[in-house]
Design a protein around this motif. Structure first.
Motif, PDB file in Angstrom:
ATOM      1  N   LEU A  57       1.134  -0.692  -0.116  1.00  0.00           N
ATOM      2  CA  LEU A  57      -0.094  -0.534  -0.102  1.00  0.00           C
ATOM      3  C   LEU A  57       0.898   1.155   0.058  1.00  0.00           C
ATOM      4  N   GLU A  58       2.240   1.400   0.765  1.00  0.00           N
ATOM      5  CA  GLU A  58       3.252   2.417   0.895  1.00  0.00           C
ATOM      6  C   GLU A  58       3.398   2.909  -0.573  1.00  0.00           C
ATOM      7  N   VAL A  84      -0.060 -12.856  -5.427  1.00  0.00           N
ATOM      8  CA  VAL A  84      -1.139 -14.096  -4.740  1.00  0.00           C
ATOM      9  C   VAL A  84      -1.115 -13.064  -3.206  1.00  0.00           C
ATOM     10  N   ALA A  85       0.073 -11.850  -3.331  1.00  0.00           N
ATOM     11  CA  ALA A  85       0.301 -11.030  -1.964  1.00  0.00           C
ATOM     12  C   ALA A  85      -1.409  -9.544  -2.701  1.00  0.00           C
ATOM     13  N   LEU A  86      -1.381  -9.343  -4.297  1.00  0.00           N
ATOM     14  CA  LEU A  86      -2.463  -8.425  -4.653  1.00  0.00           C
ATOM     15  C   LEU A  86      -3.912  -9.523  -3.748  1.00  0.00           C
ATOM     16  N   ARG A  87      -4.061  -9.991  -4.096  1.00  0.00           N
ATOM     17  CA  ARG A  87      -5.460 -11.114  -3.404  1.00  0.00           C
ATOM     18  C   ARG A  87      -6.356 -10.985  -3.132  1.00  0.00           C
ATOM     19  N   PRO A  88      -5.392 -10.977  -1.423  1.00  0.00           N
ATOM     20  CA  PRO A  88      -6.682 -10.145  -0.157  1.00  0.00           C
ATOM     21  C   PRO A  88      -6.772  -8.425  -0.357  1.00  0.00           C
ATOM     22  N   LEU A  89      -5.587  -8.094  -1.133  1.00  0.00           N
ATOM     23  CA  LEU A  89      -6.029  -6.581  -0.593  1.00  0.00           C
ATOM     24  C   LEU A  89      -6.801  -6.061  -1.518  1.00  0.00           C
ATOM     25  N   GLU A  90      -7.425  -6.972  -2.413  1.00  0.00           N
ATOM     26  CA  GLU A  90      -8.242  -6.613  -3.853  1.00  0.00           C
ATOM     27  C   GLU A  90      -9.715  -7.417  -2.975  1.00  0.00           C
ATOM     28  N   LYS A  91      -9.497  -8.368  -2.529  1.00  0.00           N
ATOM     29  CA  LYS A  91     -10.504  -8.961  -2.087  1.00  0.00           C
ATOM     30  C   LYS A  91     -11.587  -7.365  -0.708  1.00  0.00           C
ATOM     31  N   ALA A  92     -10.163  -6.634  -0.920  1.00  0.00           N
ATOM     32  CA  ALA A  92     -10.710  -6.185   1.030  1.00  0.00           C
ATOM     33  C   ALA A  92     -11.220  -5.012   0.568  1.00  0.00           C
ATOM     34  N   GLY A  93     -11.294  -4.231  -0.680  1.00  0.00           N
ATOM     35  CA  GLY A  93     -11.248  -2.818  -1.476  1.00  0.00           C
ATOM     36  C   GLY A  93      -9.914  -2.334  -0.984  1.00  0.00           C
ATOM     37  N   LEU A  94      -9.059  -2.273  -0.429  1.00  0.00           N
ATOM     38  CA  LEU A  94      -7.884  -1.719  -0.521  1.00  0.00           C
ATOM     39  C   LEU A  94      -6.976  -1.524  -2.234  1.00  0.00           C
ATOM     40  N   VAL A  95      -7.284  -2.418  -2.981  1.00  0.00           N
ATOM     41  CA  VAL A  95      -6.833  -1.725  -4.397  1.00  0.00           C
ATOM     42  C   VAL A  95      -7.280  -2.824  -5.789  1.00  0.00           C
ATOM     43  N   ARG A 108      -2.276  -3.193 -13.962  1.00  0.00           N
ATOM     44  CA  ARG A 108      -1.424  -2.304 -12.909  1.00  0.00           C
ATOM     45  C   ARG A 108      -2.851  -2.218 -12.176  1.00  0.00           C
ATOM     46  N   VAL A 109      -1.818  -1.396 -10.576  1.00  0.00           N
ATOM     47  CA  VAL A 109      -2.838  -2.006  -9.505  1.00  0.00           C
ATOM     48  C   VAL A 109      -2.399  -0.465  -8.660  1.00  0.00           C
ATOM     49  N   VAL A 110      -3.531  -0.161  -8.082  1.00  0.00           N
ATOM     50  CA  VAL A 110      -3.859   1.545  -8.091  1.00  0.00           C
ATOM     51  C   VAL A 110      -4.539   1.250  -7.014  1.00  0.00           C
ATOM     52  N   ALA A 111      -4.093   2.203  -5.990  1.00  0.00           N
ATOM     53  CA  ALA A 111      -4.537   2.069  -4.106  1.00  0.00           C
ATOM     54  C   ALA A 111      -5.653   2.789  -4.316  1.00  0.00           C
ATOM     55  N   THR A 112      -7.319   1.942  -3.691  1.00  0.00           N
ATOM     56  CA  THR A 112      -8.133   2.867  -3.782  1.00  0.00           C
ATOM     57  C   THR A 112      -8.558   3.844  -2.700  1.00  0.00           C
ATOM     58  N   GLU A 113      -9.901   4.451  -2.520  1.00  0.00           N
ATOM     59  CA  GLU A 113      -9.991   5.367  -1.753  1.00  0.00           C
ATOM     60  C   GLU A 113     -10.281   4.991  -0.370  1.00  0.00           C
ATOM     61  N   LYS A 114     -10.243   4.028  -0.275  1.00  0.00           N
ATOM     62  CA  LYS A 114     -10.758   2.769   0.864  1.00  0.00           C
ATOM     63  C   LYS A 114      -9.537   2.613   1.620  1.00  0.00           C
ATOM     64  N   SER A 115      -8.334   2.524   1.045  1.00  0.00           N
ATOM     65  CA  SER A 115      -6.627   1.981   1.710  1.00  0.00           C
ATOM     66  C   SER A 115      -6.448   3.994   1.999  1.00  0.00           C
ATOM     67  N   LEU A 116      -6.742   4.721   0.730  1.00  0.00           N
ATOM     68  CA  LEU A 116      -6.504   6.165   1.751  1.00  0.00           C
ATOM     69  C   LEU A 116      -7.113   6.858   2.644  1.00  0.00           C
ATOM     70  N   VAL A 117      -7.684   5.852   2.548  1.00  0.00           N
ATOM     71  CA  VAL A 117      -8.802   5.783   4.531  1.00  0.00           C
ATOM     72  C   VAL A 117      -7.958   5.299   5.211  1.00  0.00           C
TER      73      VAL A 117
END
Length: 161
Positions: A57-58, A84-95, A108-117
């Motif tokens: 995320l950083e 593999v590491a991205l799957r749970p982050l994507e499932k949680a709506g963070l990327v 391409r991978v991008v951080a979501t608004e949810k992750s910015l919170v």
């Protein structure tokens, strides 16, 4: 003066401890790293993150959208590991992962608004971890410690290059 077998063994044990693995700086470093990792895991767990996810995320927060390959390179892991590491982050709506518009083979991978919170909370957790880690060091010891860690990191990086 007579030296007993027990005295010889005791001296030998002491010398072996000094020359064995457990008497080395590397062993001490590994112990510190384990405690640091465990504490970081606890603090991140309170935020619903697993250790290592904050680093992904950083990278996205500070560098913007990255390809999975760029993200893997930044994290120092293989591309398959990053997938593999991205799957749970994507499932949680963070990327979010999307195909690159110019090259459909690139994700391409991008951080979501949810992750910015979550960002200020992650930073606060790392600040707390840092404060705890160096709480017994005075300001001069902190400077020396950080300088020494940078030197060690750079030496190890050079060894692996």
């Amino acid at each position: 003066m007579t030296i007993t077998t027990a005295q010889i063994r005791h001296k030998s044990d002491r010398a072996q401890r000094r020359s064995g693995i457990s008497g080395t700086t590397s062993f001490l470093f590994v112990q510190v790293a384990r405690y640091h990792r465990k504490r970081a895991g606890e603090l991140l767990g309170d935020l619903g993150l697993h250790l290592g996810q904050e680093m992904i995320l950083e990278a996205l927060w500070t560098r913007g959208a990255l390809s999975q390959s760029e993200l893997a390179e930044h994290a120092g892991v293989r591309r398959a590991t990053m997938t593999v590491a991205l799957r749970p982050l994507e499932k949680a709506g963070l990327v979010e992962r999307t195909c690159d518009p110019d090259d459909r083979r690139i994700m391409r991978v991008v951080a979501t608004e949810k992750s910015l919170v979550l960002r200020p909370e992650v930073y606060a957790a790392w600040e707390k971890l840092n404060r705890e880690m160096i709480s017994n060091l005075d300001i001069d010891e902190r400077r020396v410690f950080e300088r020494a860690l940078r030197k060690v990191r750079n030496t190890m990086r050079h060894q692996l290059a």
